[in-house]
Structures are given as C-alpha cells and as structure tokens.
Scaffold this active site. Structure first.
Site, PDB file in Angstrom:
ATOM      1  N   GLU A   1      -0.012   5.101   1.257  1.00 49.65           N
ATOM      2  CA  GLU A   1      -0.218   3.703   1.629  1.00 49.65           C
ATOM      3  C   GLU A   1       0.188   3.396   3.073  1.00 49.65           C
ATOM      4  OE1 GLU A   1      -1.926   2.313  -0.393  1.00 49.65           O
ATOM      5  OE2 GLU A   1      -1.251   2.393  -2.467  1.00 49.65           O
TER       6      GLU A   1
ATOM      7  N   HIS B   1       6.725  -1.775  -0.965  1.00 52.05           N
ATOM      8  CA  HIS B   1       5.699  -1.792  -2.014  1.00 52.05           C
ATOM      9  C   HIS B   1       6.225  -1.052  -3.227  1.00 52.05           C
ATOM     10  CE1 HIS B   1       2.149  -1.199  -4.367  1.00 52.05           C
ATOM     11  NE2 HIS B   1       2.107   0.096  -4.123  1.00 52.05           N
TER      12      HIS B   1
ATOM     13  N   HIS C   1       6.121  -1.095  -8.014  1.00 56.21           N
ATOM     14  CA  HIS C   1       5.425  -1.503  -9.237  1.00 56.21           C
ATOM     15  C   HIS C   1       6.423  -2.021 -10.268  1.00 56.21           C
ATOM     16  CE1 HIS C   1       2.927   2.167  -7.809  1.00 56.21           C
ATOM     17  NE2 HIS C   1       2.515   1.080  -7.175  1.00 56.21           N
TER      18      HIS C   1
ATOM     19  N   HIS D   1      -2.105  -3.764  -9.621  1.00 58.08           N
ATOM     20  CA  HIS D   1      -1.441  -2.717  -8.848  1.00 58.08           C
ATOM     21  C   HIS D   1       0.067  -2.918  -8.767  1.00 58.08           C
ATOM     22  CE1 HIS D   1      -1.768  -0.008  -4.985  1.00 58.08           C
ATOM     23  NE2 HIS D   1      -0.674   0.256  -5.687  1.00 58.08           N
TER      24      HIS D   1
END
Length: 416
Positions: free
Chosen positions: A76, A95, A97, A159
């Site tokens: 990413e 970032h 999850h 996502h």
C-alpha cells in the site's frame, strides 16, 4: 514517555506492536508510515509478521524512490505517498483492519462521531473511500480524494480504515478512538435506539499554582496511579486518550491525568497536581478536573474518581436501553441504581447511595474510597453490561426482585 521523539523506525515498530496486541490487525494486515523532514517515507514491510516487527524490519523510501532495508515495502505504499502529496500537514499514515471499523466498511458507512464529544474532538472528519483493488493506483486516488477534502480518516469500503495525523502517536490515538466508537455504536444499536447529542462547550482553563514542594504521600500516590493506568490500558478499560483518573491527596489537593497524553505511556511526573481550583505550573490537567474537584468537595469519603469509555457500558450511555444493576448481587452492591445523568455533570448527584453513573453521550463515572475500589467498580460495571447484552440476545433478562434487593441492602448495610 514522549514517543514522538523516537526514531521513525522505532515508532513504527512500537505502534504496530500495540495495534497487533490489541487485536486491531492480523499477522499480515495493516501498514504504517512516517514522513521524515527530508521527504523520506519510513514504512512497515509487506509479508512480514506484524506481531514481531523490530526497527530493523522498517524500510526507508527515499524521495527519489530508492528503498533502504531488508524487505519490500508494503503493497500500500502508493496510497501513503499520495496522501502525503495531497496533505503536506500530515506526517504519519496508519492503515489497519480493526473489527469495529471493518464492520462499518462492509456497510459502506462511517461511525457517528456525534455520539461522543471526545470522538468529534479527536477524530476530526471521517468519510468513506470507494472500493478498489488493494495496492492499486485507483485505491490511492479514492483515499486521497477523502484526505484532499480535509478529512483525516477514511473508511475503505470492504477493506478497513486509513488515518492520517501530524505524527504517529496522534494517528494512533485517532485510529484507536475511532474503532472504539465503532464498537460502542455497534453494541448500542443492538441494545436499543441510538441518540446523538451536541458537543459541550470547552471548560475554562484553570489558573496556575505557585511552585511548591511535593505534598506528603504524593510520590506514593503517583506510583499507585501509574500502575493502575497501565492496568486499565492493558485490560481495555482505557484507550490512549479515553480515560481520566484522579486521586485525592492527604492535604486536600489531588492528582489527575493530563489532557491529551497517551494513557499507556504516562509517567509519574506527567500526572497533574490540582488544588483549590489551580493547576501545577506549566501543566494541563484533564478537562474534567473541575468536576473531579467538585466531587471531592461534596463528599469527603471519595478518595478516587475514574471516568472511562468501557464499550459495553457505553452502549447504554448512548442509547435508550436501560442497564439495571439488579441482575446480580455484586452488581447492585457495587453500582447501586446506576443513573444515566445528562451533561453537565453535577457532583451533587453522587454520594454513598450513588457511587457510579453513566453520563449520557460522554463516559462512565465511578468513585471510591480508594483507587482500587473505584477501579473495581469500573470493572464490575463493564462486566455487568457485557453480561446483560449477551443475555438480551437469548431472551428477557430477569432481575433480582424488590424483596431480594432489600435483603442485600440489609446484609451489606447499604444506605438509600
């Protein structure tokens, strides 16, 4: 400990470990980056165990695109680079999850920030970024559009989440609180009808105390508070910015957590002395300092006060669902009637018959004759709320009968 002063590689390893240890990402999931003063991007690697990163695993991507380090950069990297180009004020991107925010990403919605004033103040704007293939330029464009519009967080459809900030500690605080808000909202919507509330006005700043020598017992009080704060963070009752604790000193003053500092990294010297409406010089106490002082003045038996965001209990603070402590003896003895109070909180609402309360759209408040007793009440509150929410999924919750409550009052000498 001021983690913003650490080397970028140390920061990235430290915060990835915190994210992994809290269950907010998986072994292979998530990536963090820090932009250095020279334009280099320090970033976590791809395909390396996120639960065991060290500073030696962190990569440096130079402004000309060359990579220094033993691994390949995260897949990413393109959207990290795009965000930094769109927002020169941001120097950290995170970032991951986390389950709460992933749930919202599946719904293609964002959490409601107005459920908690702290969330609106810390998290800033949040918008959804349209789905695109992970690692693709399209995903970078979609995320970048959210950040270019002034938001500091994007829910990536199907996502996860991407958060930016001026530094990595601030990005982590924003990320952690945003996920906590998501978890609380999910629980509250299962419990009842969720309600929003306007943000309260900022409290006035306290004037400074003149320099003074430490009070009797102050050093021990600081040690006790830091030990409990670390325990509260470890057990999930406090987040990096969600949690306020104070302890009365023998001379009538009290120590309280500072405003905005990461609770997990506080040191004894970070705690702020408050006495007679004044604060230690050069220090900023928690915004709730005036309320804590009012509680101490109203009830000499209160020696400690804790405010927190225990997620299961907060589901009842932001919805119309009722949390009745009469579901088990310990809950009633520790919490009593547990009212839901509206802002602004009044110290007069608390006392021997009301040692704990939920503050609507704000926090849980517990008091105690000692720091340990207050923390015990907080644990009992969250355990009770969690059990009640679990039971409601199976059927109607049955409370202890009024005659049985009277037996408890007599047996434990509880006053009305």
């Amino acid at each position: 400990m001021d983690t913003s002063r650490l080397h970028p590689a140390e920061q990235l390893a430290l915060y990835m470990q915190r994210i992994y240890d809290k269950g907010l990402t998986t072994t292979s999931g998530g990536n963090l980056s820090v932009r250095g003063p020279d334009g280099s991007i320090w970033i976590t690697p791809g395909s390396v165990d996120k639960g065991a990163l060290t500073r030696r695993d962190i990569l440096r991507v130079l402004p000309d695109g060359r990579v220094e380090g033993p691994h390949k950069p995260s897949l990413e990297l393109p959207f990290h680079t795009a965000i930094y180009q769109a927002r020169p004020d941001l120097h950290a991107v995170l970032h991951a999850h986390p389950p709460g925010l992933v749930a919202f990403s599946m719904l293609r919605r964002t959490p409601e920030l107005d459920l908690l004033p702290l969330a609106r103040r810390i998290c800033g704007g949040v918008q959804a970024a349209a789905y695109a293939l992970p690692g693709s330029e399209e995903l970078g464009r979609n995320i970048c559009a959210v950040f270019a519009g002034g938001c500091d967080a994007a829910i990536l459809e199907n996502h996860g989440v991407c958060v930016g900030a001026a530094d990595l500690p601030a990005a982590f605080q924003r990320f952690e609180l945003l996920n906590e808000l998501a978890e609380i909202e999910l629980l509250a919507r299962r419990a009842g009808t969720v309600r929003t509330a306007p943000s309260p006005a900022d409290p006035p700043a306290l004037p400074e105390l003149p320099p003074e020598a430490p009070a009797a017992g102050e050093a021990a009080a600081r040690r006790d508070m830091i030990a409990l704060l670390r325990r509260a963070c470890r057990t999930g009752l406090f987040t990096s910015v969600g949690g306020t604790c104070s302890l009365r000193l023998p001379d009538g003053g009290f120590l309280i957590t500072p405003d905005g500092m990461d609770r997990a990294h506080l040191e004894e010297a970070d705690l702020v002395l408050v006495r007679d409406g004044r604060r230690a010089a050069g220090r900023t106490p928690d915004r709730a300092a005036a309320f804590h002082e009012a509680l101490y003045r109203a009830d000499p038996g209160v020696r400690a006060v804790i405010q927190a965001l225990p997620r299961h209990a907060m589901a009842f603070a932001i919805s119309d669902a009722v949390l009745d402590p009469r579901v088990m003896p310990e809950s009633y003895v520790f919490l009593r009637d547990l009212p839901v109070l509206s802002a602004p909180l009044s110290a007069g609402a608390f006392g021997p018959a009301c040692p704990a309360a939920l503050a609507a759209h704000d926090c849980a408040v517990v008091t105690g004759g000692s720091l340990l007793q207050a923390f015990d009440r907080l644990e009992v509150l969250e355990a009770t709320a969690r059990a009640v929410l679990s039971a409601r999924a199976l059927g109607r919750v049955v409370s202890i009968s009024p005659p049985e409550v009277e037996q408890l009052k007599a047996a434990y000498h509880l006053c009305d």
